[in-house]
Design a protein around this motif. Structure first.
Motif, PDB file in Angstrom:
ATOM      1  N   GLU A 261       0.836  -0.918  -0.230  1.00 11.60           N
ATOM      2  CA  GLU A 261      -0.005   0.025  -0.063  1.00 11.60           C
ATOM      3  C   GLU A 261       0.737   1.085  -0.299  1.00 11.60           C
ATOM      4  OE1 GLU A 261      -3.824   2.319   0.378  1.00 11.60           O
ATOM      5  OE2 GLU A 261      -3.256  -0.349  -0.528  1.00 11.60           O
ATOM      6  N   ASN A 262       1.818   1.180   0.311  1.00  7.70           N
ATOM      7  CA  ASN A 262       3.284   2.745   1.026  1.00  7.70           C
ATOM      8  C   ASN A 262       4.218   2.874   0.989  1.00  7.70           C
ATOM      9  OD1 ASN A 262       0.704   4.806   1.798  1.00  7.70           O
ATOM     10  ND2 ASN A 262       0.291   3.547   3.115  1.00  7.70           N
ATOM     11  N   PRO A 263       4.629   1.884  -1.023  1.00  7.83           N
ATOM     12  CA  PRO A 263       6.322   1.184  -0.165  1.00  7.83           C
ATOM     13  C   PRO A 263       6.979   2.172  -0.050  1.00  7.83           C
ATOM     14  CG  PRO A 263       5.346   1.883  -2.253  1.00  7.83           C
ATOM     15  CD  PRO A 263       3.833   1.459  -1.338  1.00  7.83           C
ATOM     16  N   GLU A 264       6.649   3.329  -0.352  1.00  3.64           N
ATOM     17  CA  GLU A 264       7.897   4.609  -0.052  1.00  3.64           C
ATOM     18  C   GLU A 264       8.279   4.367   1.454  1.00  3.64           C
ATOM     19  OE1 GLU A 264       5.296   4.868  -1.576  1.00  3.64           O
ATOM     20  OE2 GLU A 264       5.017   5.514  -3.665  1.00  3.64           O
ATOM     21  N   ARG A 265       7.041   3.870   2.771  1.00  2.00           N
ATOM     22  CA  ARG A 265       7.484   4.593   3.753  1.00  2.00           C
ATOM     23  C   ARG A 265       8.156   2.695   4.732  1.00  2.00           C
ATOM     24  NH1 ARG A 265       1.657   6.146   5.939  1.00  2.00           N
ATOM     25  NH2 ARG A 265       0.946   8.173   4.454  1.00  2.00           N
ATOM     26  N   VAL A 269      12.365  -1.582   1.361  1.00  2.00           N
ATOM     27  CA  VAL A 269      11.822  -1.738  -0.585  1.00  2.00           C
ATOM     28  C   VAL A 269      13.032  -1.574  -0.922  1.00  2.00           C
ATOM     29  CG1 VAL A 269      10.539  -1.160  -2.047  1.00  2.00           C
ATOM     30  CG2 VAL A 269       9.379  -1.485  -0.087  1.00  2.00           C
ATOM     31  N   GLN A 270      13.908  -1.430  -2.300  1.00  2.00           N
ATOM     32  CA  GLN A 270      14.977  -1.212  -2.684  1.00  2.00           C
ATOM     33  C   GLN A 270      15.162  -2.626  -4.037  1.00  2.00           C
ATOM     34  OE1 GLN A 270      18.719  -4.193  -0.836  1.00  2.00           O
ATOM     35  NE2 GLN A 270      18.006  -3.325   0.839  1.00  2.00           N
ATOM     36  N   GLY A 271      15.787  -1.582  -5.054  1.00  2.00           N
ATOM     37  CA  GLY A 271      15.929  -2.054  -5.732  1.00  2.00           C
ATOM     38  C   GLY A 271      15.201  -3.154  -7.048  1.00  2.00           C
ATOM     39  N   TRP A 272      14.990  -4.449  -7.024  1.00  2.00           N
ATOM     40  CA  TRP A 272      14.060  -5.707  -7.803  1.00  2.00           C
ATOM     41  C   TRP A 272      12.897  -5.009  -7.564  1.00  2.00           C
ATOM     42  CZ3 TRP A 272      14.489  -7.075 -12.166  1.00  2.00           C
ATOM     43  CH2 TRP A 272      16.458  -7.655 -12.875  1.00  2.00           C
ATOM     44  N   TRP A 287      -1.617   2.649 -12.172  1.00  2.00           N
ATOM     45  CA  TRP A 287      -0.987   2.439 -13.140  1.00  2.00           C
ATOM     46  C   TRP A 287       0.110   3.821 -13.165  1.00  2.00           C
ATOM     47  CZ3 TRP A 287      -2.995   2.321 -19.069  1.00  2.00           C
ATOM     48  CH2 TRP A 287      -3.565   1.455 -19.018  1.00  2.00           C
ATOM     49  N   GLU A 288      -0.265   4.636 -12.408  1.00  2.00           N
ATOM     50  CA  GLU A 288       0.249   5.653 -11.393  1.00  2.00           C
ATOM     51  C   GLU A 288       0.859   5.273 -10.651  1.00  2.00           C
ATOM     52  OE1 GLU A 288      -3.148   5.587 -12.026  1.00  2.00           O
ATOM     53  OE2 GLU A 288      -3.187   7.927 -13.574  1.00  2.00           O
ATOM     54  N   ALA A 289       0.790   4.369  -9.355  1.00  2.00           N
ATOM     55  CA  ALA A 289       1.993   3.754  -8.764  1.00  2.00           C
ATOM     56  C   ALA A 289       2.575   3.337  -9.082  1.00  2.00           C
ATOM     57  CB  ALA A 289       1.179   2.608  -7.646  1.00  2.00           C
ATOM     58  N   ALA A 290       2.338   2.238 -10.501  1.00  2.00           N
ATOM     59  CA  ALA A 290       3.447   1.500 -11.382  1.00  2.00           C
ATOM     60  C   ALA A 290       4.060   2.142 -11.786  1.00  2.00           C
ATOM     61  CB  ALA A 290       2.700   0.368 -12.108  1.00  2.00           C
ATOM     62  N   GLU A 291       3.932   3.518 -12.124  1.00  2.00           N
ATOM     63  CA  GLU A 291       4.998   4.558 -12.977  1.00  2.00           C
ATOM     64  C   GLU A 291       5.888   5.122 -11.584  1.00  2.00           C
ATOM     65  OE1 GLU A 291       4.778   9.130 -15.094  1.00  2.00           O
ATOM     66  OE2 GLU A 291       3.439   7.789 -14.519  1.00  2.00           O
ATOM     67  N   ARG A 292       5.814   5.096 -10.797  1.00  2.00           N
ATOM     68  CA  ARG A 292       6.027   6.060  -8.878  1.00  2.00           C
ATOM     69  C   ARG A 292       7.202   3.981  -9.432  1.00  2.00           C
ATOM     70  NH1 ARG A 292       1.632   7.271  -7.189  1.00  2.00           N
ATOM     71  NH2 ARG A 292       1.225   6.191  -5.944  1.00  2.00           N
ATOM     72  N   ALA A 293       6.499   3.843  -8.741  1.00  2.00           N
ATOM     73  CA  ALA A 293       7.625   2.381  -8.989  1.00  2.00           C
ATOM     74  C   ALA A 293       8.534   2.340  -9.661  1.00  2.00           C
ATOM     75  CB  ALA A 293       6.943   0.874  -8.372  1.00  2.00           C
ATOM     76  N   PHE A 294       8.982   1.623 -11.130  1.00  2.00           N
ATOM     77  CA  PHE A 294       9.589   1.454 -11.669  1.00  2.00           C
ATOM     78  C   PHE A 294      10.195   3.142 -12.101  1.00  2.00           C
ATOM     79  CE2 PHE A 294       6.248  -0.248 -14.243  1.00  2.00           C
ATOM     80  CZ  PHE A 294       6.998  -1.511 -14.092  1.00  2.00           C
ATOM     81  N   ARG A 296      11.372   5.066  -9.348  1.00  2.00           N
ATOM     82  CA  ARG A 296      12.206   4.709  -7.893  1.00  2.00           C
ATOM     83  C   ARG A 296      12.958   3.596  -8.130  1.00  2.00           C
ATOM     84  NH1 ARG A 296      10.334   6.325  -2.772  1.00  2.00           N
ATOM     85  NH2 ARG A 296      12.556   5.688  -1.600  1.00  2.00           N
ATOM     86  N   ALA A 297      12.585   2.585  -8.915  1.00  2.00           N
ATOM     87  CA  ALA A 297      13.707   1.485  -8.938  1.00  2.00           C
ATOM     88  C   ALA A 297      15.685   2.069 -10.201  1.00  2.00           C
ATOM     89  CB  ALA A 297      13.040  -0.076 -10.161  1.00  2.00           C
ATOM     90  N   LEU A 298      14.872   3.549 -10.948  1.00  2.00           N
ATOM     91  CA  LEU A 298      15.788   3.791 -11.938  1.00  2.00           C
ATOM     92  C   LEU A 298      16.854   4.799 -10.793  1.00  2.00           C
ATOM     93  CD1 LEU A 298      13.882   4.118 -15.052  1.00  2.00           C
ATOM     94  CD2 LEU A 298      15.989   2.472 -15.180  1.00  2.00           C
ATOM     95  N   GLU A 299      15.813   5.710  -9.732  1.00  2.00           N
ATOM     96  CA  GLU A 299      16.668   6.183  -8.911  1.00  2.00           C
ATOM     97  C   GLU A 299      17.216   5.864  -8.362  1.00  2.00           C
ATOM     98  OE1 GLU A 299      13.548   8.177  -7.314  1.00  2.00           O
ATOM     99  OE2 GLU A 299      12.944   9.657  -8.933  1.00  2.00           O
TER     100      GLU A 299
END
Length: 415
Positions: A261-265, A269-272, A287-294, A296-299
Motif C-alpha cells: 500500500e505504501n512502499p515509500e514508507r 524496499v529496494q532495487g528489484w 498505473w500511477e503507482a506502477a510509474e512511481r515504482a519503476f 524509483r527503481a531507476l533512481e
C-alpha cells in the motif's frame, strides 16, 4: 463450541509447558492431571503490542484490506475483518505429503479481543486422530479467511485428505486463502536468494531463530522418536519451530500488505522490489503507482544493468499504454543512450519516429542503430524476424513516394 472442547481436555499455557519440560528429570516423572486422551491443547495469549521482529502483532489488524485482497488474489478479503482470519501451520510425519503422512501438530492463531491467541493442538497418540480432528474443527469454527505459508501446495491438501478419512469437512478449506509463499516469491525472487520462511524472517522481518529451534527436515524423525520413547523433551524444539512459523506469518502478512500500500514508507524496499511492485501495480490497474515504482527503481539502482534494462523497458511500455507517447520516447532514448548494446529501445524509437512523429530521417537513423546493435551481439537467429522487418522499412523510407503518397504510409498508432 471451542469452550466446550477446552473443558474436555487439559489446557496448559506454552510458558508453563516449557518450564515444566525444562525442569523434568525423566520422561515419566511428575505426570498429573486427567486421564490421557491422546491429544493435548496448549494456548498462549499475546498482547497485540508484542513485537515479532521489527513489527508489532497489531500491524496485522491495521493492514490495508485492499492490499490484502490484491496480494491474495481474492476480492472477498475486502470484507474480512482481521479478527476473522486464522494463521495456520502444520507439522507432519513426512515432508512430501501423501496418503501415509499424518499431521501431528497444528499451530494456529487469530485475534480475539485485544490479543492474538496462539494455540497448538498436539496428537500425542496416533490412535486419537479422530478426536484430534474433531477438536480442531471446534476450535477453528467461524474462520472467514485463512493465511498459510505454502499451504496451497502442502498443508491444506493434507488436512483435507486426513479429514476425508474420517468423513469430516472443515469450513476453512472453503474460506478465502492467502498463501504467503507465492506472494513472497513474486516480490522478492530477484533480490533474495531464498524465499523460505526462515530466510524471509532474517531479510524482511529482522528475526533470528532460537538455537533451540529444530530444522524442518528433522521434525518427522523427532515425532517418531517421541512415540517410541515418550520423552516430550524431544519435541520442545518442534513446538518452538511451529510457534515461530505462525507468528512470523502474522507479521509477514502485515509487512506485505503495508508495503504494497505504501512502499515509500518501508525502508526495506529496494532495487528489484520496486520493479516487481511496479509490475503488480500495473496488472491491478494502479498505473500511477506502477510509474512511481519503476522510476524509483531507476533512481535507486545505478550499478545493476539488468535491473535498469528491465525498469526502462517496463516504464516505456507503461507510458505507451497510458498514451503518453512523447514521454515514452524520452524513456527509450535514455535507455538507448545508457545501455549502448540494447536493441529494443532503438527499435521502439524507429517505430515512434515513423508512425507518431512522422520523421523518416530519425526513423532511419534509429533503425540503422538497431541493426548495428544486432550485428554487434552476434546472434543473427535471435533477431532474424525483426531484422527483416527493419530492412523492409528502410527500403520503404528510401522510396521518394513515401512522402508523396500518404496512402503508402503506415498508420499512426502502435501495433
Amino acid at each position: 463450541m471451542a469452550d466446550s472442547i477446552r473443558e474436555r481436555m487439559p489446557v496448559e499455557s506454552l510458558e508453563a509447558r516449557w518450564r515444566r519440560l525444562r525442569g523434568r528429570s525423566s520422561p515419566t516423572e511428575g505426570r498429573s492431571g486427567p486421564p490421557d486422551t491422546g491429544i493435548r491443547l496448549w494456548e498462549e495469549t499475546l498482547s497485540l503490542f508484542t513485537w515479532h521482529g521489527d513489527l508489532p502483532l497489531e500491524a496485522w489488524r491495521t493492514a490495508p484490506r485492499g492490499a490484502v485482497a490484491t496480494l491474495a488474489g481474492h476480492p472477498d478479503w475486502l470484507d474480512i475483518p482481521a479478527e476473522g482470519v486464522l494463521f495456520l501451520d502444520t507439522e507432519t510425519t513426512g515432508l512430501v505429503g501423501g496418503a501415509g503422512t499424518m499431521i501431528f501438530l497444528l499451530g494456529f492463531a487469530r485475534i480475539e479481543g485485544e490479543a492474538l491467541v496462539f494455540r497448538q493442538l498436539f496428537l500425542a497418540d496416533p490412535a486419537a486422530e479422530p478426536a484430534f480432528w474433531q477438536a480442531f474443527l471446534g476450535l477453528t469454527a467461524g474462520v472467514q479467511g485463512l493465511v498459510t505459508f505454502n499451504g496451497r501446495g502442502f498443508d491444506l491438501p493434507l488436512i483435507e485428505m486426513r479429514l476425508n478419512r474420517y468423513g469430516l469437512r472443515w469450513g476453512g478449506l472453503d474460506a478465502p486463502h492467502w498463501d504467503l509463499l507465492p506472494t513472497a516469491r513474486r516480490l522478492w525472487r530477484r533480490r533474495l536468494p531464498s524465499r523460505a520462511l526462515m530466510a524471509l524472517e532474517e531479510a524482511v522481518l529482522g528475526l533470528e531463530r532460537s538455537p533451540d529451534d529444530v530444522p524442518g527436515a528433522e521434525i518427522p524423525s523427532r515425532y517418531w522418536a517421541y512415540l517410541q520413547r515418550r520423552d516430550p523433551d524431544l519435541l520442545e524444539g518442534v513446538f518452538l519451530h511451529n510457534r515461530q512459523d505462525v507468528l512470523s506469518m502474522v507479521t509477514l502478512a502485515a509487512r506485505l500488505a503495508h508495503l504494497f500500500e505504501n512502499p515509500e514508507r518501508d525502508p526495506a524496499v529496494q532495487g528489484w522490489d520496486w520493479v516487481q511492485l511496479g509490475r503488480w501495480y500495473q496488472e491491478s490497474g494502479r498505473w500511477e503507482a506502477a510509474e512511481r515504482a519503476f522510476r524509483r527503481a531507476l533512481e535507486e539502482e545505478a550499478g545493476d544493468p539488468e535491473l535498469r534494462r528491465t525498469a526502462w523497458h517496463a516504464l516505456g511500455n507503461l507510458l505507451r499504454r497510458m498514451g503518453r507517447l512523447e514521454e515514452a520516447a524520452r524513456v527509450w532514448r535514455q535507455w538507448a543512450m545508457e545501455l549502448p548494446e540494447e536493441v529494443l529501445p532503438a527499435v521502439r524509437l524507429a517505430r515512434y519516429y515513423e508512425r507518431i512523429h512522422r520523421d523518416p530521417w530519425e526513423a532511419q537513423r534509429w533503425a540503422r542503430i538497431a541493426l548495428a546493435r544486432m550485428d554487434a551481439q552476434g546472434c543473427p537467429e535471435r533477431w532474424a524476424s525483426l531484422r527483416e522487418s527493419l530492412a523492409r522499412r528502410l527500403a520503404q523510407w528510401r522510396d521518394p513516394l513515401w512522402d508523396a503518397d500518404p496512402g503508402r504510409r503506415p498508420g499512426r498508432t502502435e501495433e
